[in-house]
Design a protein around this motif. Structure first.
Motif, PDB file in Angstrom:
ATOM      1  N   ALA A  84       3.540  -2.298  -7.029  1.00 30.88           N
ATOM      2  CA  ALA A  84       3.956  -3.614  -6.535  1.00 30.88           C
ATOM      3  C   ALA A  84       2.743  -4.478  -6.234  1.00 30.88           C
ATOM      4  N   GLU A  85       2.963  -5.771  -6.336  1.00 27.85           N
ATOM      5  CA  GLU A  85       2.001  -6.762  -5.870  1.00 27.85           C
ATOM      6  C   GLU A  85       2.823  -7.916  -5.317  1.00 27.85           C
ATOM      7  N   HIS A  89      11.171  -9.081 -10.302  1.00 28.66           N
ATOM      8  CA  HIS A  89      10.619 -10.118  -9.436  1.00 28.66           C
ATOM      9  C   HIS A  89      11.630 -10.344  -8.316  1.00 28.66           C
ATOM     10  N   VAL A  90      11.176 -10.195  -7.077  1.00 29.16           N
ATOM     11  CA  VAL A  90      12.087 -10.336  -5.942  1.00 29.16           C
ATOM     12  C   VAL A  90      11.495 -11.257  -4.881  1.00 29.16           C
ATOM     13  N   HIS A  91      12.378 -11.830  -4.117  1.00 27.00           N
ATOM     14  CA  HIS A  91      11.994 -12.478  -2.869  1.00 27.00           C
ATOM     15  C   HIS A  91      12.292 -11.486  -1.765  1.00 27.00           C
ATOM     16  N   MET A  92      11.339 -11.307  -0.882  1.00 18.11           N
ATOM     17  CA  MET A  92      11.473 -10.377   0.226  1.00 18.11           C
ATOM     18  C   MET A  92      11.481 -11.188   1.518  1.00 18.11           C
ATOM     19  N   SER A  93      12.477 -10.926   2.328  1.00 14.10           N
ATOM     20  CA  SER A  93      12.590 -11.575   3.629  1.00 14.10           C
ATOM     21  C   SER A  93      12.383 -10.515   4.700  1.00 14.10           C
ATOM     22  N   LEU A  94      11.457 -10.786   5.628  1.00 16.02           N
ATOM     23  CA  LEU A  94      11.150  -9.834   6.682  1.00 16.02           C
ATOM     24  C   LEU A  94      11.236 -10.503   8.044  1.00 16.02           C
ATOM     25  N   THR A 128       6.428  -8.568  -7.066  1.00 21.17           N
ATOM     26  CA  THR A 128       6.709  -8.063  -8.412  1.00 21.17           C
ATOM     27  C   THR A 128       6.574  -6.550  -8.388  1.00 21.17           C
ATOM     28  N   ILE A 129       7.631  -5.888  -8.832  1.00 17.73           N
ATOM     29  CA  ILE A 129       7.633  -4.429  -8.979  1.00 17.73           C
ATOM     30  C   ILE A 129       7.393  -4.144 -10.459  1.00 17.73           C
ATOM     31  N   SER A 138       0.827  -1.206   0.000  1.00 17.31           N
ATOM     32  CA  SER A 138       0.000   0.000   0.000  1.00 17.31           C
ATOM     33  C   SER A 138       0.863   1.259   0.000  1.00 17.31           C
ATOM     34  N   ALA A 139       1.854   1.321   0.882  1.00 15.51           N
ATOM     35  CA  ALA A 139       2.732   2.497   0.945  1.00 15.51           C
ATOM     36  C   ALA A 139       3.543   2.640  -0.344  1.00 15.51           C
TER      37      ALA A 139
END
Length: 121
Positions: A61-62, A93-98, A83-84, A14-15
């Motif tokens: 992004a989604e 296309h990225v993997h995001m680790s949080l 995906t940006i 959203s941001a």
């Protein structure tokens, strides 16, 4: 109850889609470790704010959560696929680790890392 990573990813998307660096920075802890596409890891909300202020406003992004974990009641995290979209060029296309920590009633991002998804290794 839904895992907090779902809400964190939703807030991030959203941001990002509103191109709102201030809202993005508020998703993170004040001392967050942050590794975006830049060459060096950074730390803190000011670094997060500056990073997202430099992202072109036409990007969107989604994403979807792939895996989650919890370490007690106040630490959680996992991985997402994001995906940006770039209206004038290739998608990223990225993997995001949080890693998330609970601060009062809110979950905030304590550690953030993205890496490109490579196709056909």
């Amino acid at each position: 109850m839904s895992h907090p990573l779902h809400a964190a990813l939703s807030g991030w998307i959203s941001a990002f889609n509103r191109h709102d660096p201030e809202a993005m920075a508020e998703l993170f802890t004040s001392d967050a470790l942050f590794q975006g596409y830049g060459p060096e890891p950074t730390r803190g909300r000011d670094a997060v704010r500056a990073y997202y202020a430099a992202v072109a406003a036409d990007r969107s992004a989604e994403g979807k959560v792939l895996h989650t974990f919890a370490l007690g009641e106040d630490v959680a995290g996992g991985f997402a696929e994001v995906t940006i979209r770039n209206p004038e060029g290739p998608q990223a296309h990225v993997h995001m680790s949080l890693v998330l920590v609970r601060q009062g009633p809110a979950w905030r991002i304590r550690q953030y890392h993205v890496s490109p998804v490579r196709s056909g290794a």
